[in-house]
Design an enzyme around this catalytic site. Structure first.
Site, PDB file in Angstrom:
ATOM      1  N   ARG A   1       0.789  -1.101  -0.023  1.00  0.00           N
ATOM      2  CA  ARG A   1       0.041   0.027  -0.047  1.00  0.00           C
ATOM      3  C   ARG A   1       0.931   1.153   0.023  1.00  0.00           C
ATOM      4  O   ARG A   1       0.167   2.426  -0.367  1.00  0.00           O
ATOM      5  CB  ARG A   1      -0.960  -0.109   1.363  1.00  0.00           C
TER       6      ARG A   1
ATOM      7  N   GLU B   1       4.131 -10.560  14.205  1.00  0.00           N
ATOM      8  CA  GLU B   1       3.566 -11.274  15.259  1.00  0.00           C
ATOM      9  C   GLU B   1       3.679 -12.485  15.500  1.00  0.00           C
ATOM     10  O   GLU B   1       3.882 -12.968  16.918  1.00  0.00           O
ATOM     11  CB  GLU B   1       1.775 -10.814  15.059  1.00  0.00           C
TER      12      GLU B   1
END
Length: 172
Positions: A58, A95
């Site tokens: 993005r 994560e």
């Protein structure tokens, strides 16, 4: 224009407990998209930017039109194995696990004035890794610019010492 009105909030995506900030509604709206690009480009116009760097994927959406507006070059940061020439790499933690980001070794010249542009600042992990890549290549980071910042995740703290701009701020 209130850009926040053009962000769709999707609860529970990509997993339960997450309130996802969807920029596709912003980039679909020609006026909102132009406004966001123009706001960041306007902030950068007197900073003598040589290169705008945008992380996959993005960051490409905002970085490339901002570079075009400024008359600067655009450098994509890609995930490992996506660039065809000699690269600089950095491993960063996610994560669950890790990933590798890369830029072409010759994409940034020593002393280039760089604006790092991405859609969203969350924890700052990806951005701080891209900062290291840019500096490893010899670039001077002039400013780091985001459309959205999730302030509660304190990503800005990982970017201390840098000029950071965000157009929209959310407390999550």
């Amino acid at each position: 224009m209130n850009l926040q009105d053009n962000i769709r909030i999707v609860e529970g995506f990509p997993k339960k407990g997450i309130s996802f900030k969807d920029i596709t509604t912003l980039i679909r709206d020609k006026d909102a998209f132009k406004y966001a690009v123009d706001k960041i480009a306007g902030y950068l116009k007197d900073k003598n930017i040589d290169v705008v760097v945008g992380p996959e994927a993005r960051g490409f959406l905002f970085g490339a039109p901002i570079a075009y507006t400024l008359g600067a070059g655009f450098v994509p940061v890609r995930k490992q194995g996506k660039l065809p020439y000699d690269t600089l790499s950095i491993k960063y933690d996610l994560e669950y696990g890790s990933d590798v980001l890369q830029i072409h070794k010759d994409a940034i010249n020593k002393g280039d004035r760089v604006a790092l542009v991405d859609d969203l600042l969350a924890t700052g992990g990806t951005t701080s890794s891209v900062v290291k890549l840019i500096e490893q290549a010899g670039g001077e980071i002039v400013t780091i610019d985001f459309v959205i910042e999730l302030t509660d995740l304190k990503g800005r703290e990982k970017l201390k010492g840098y000029d950071v701009l965000s157009l929209i701020k959310y407390d999550i």
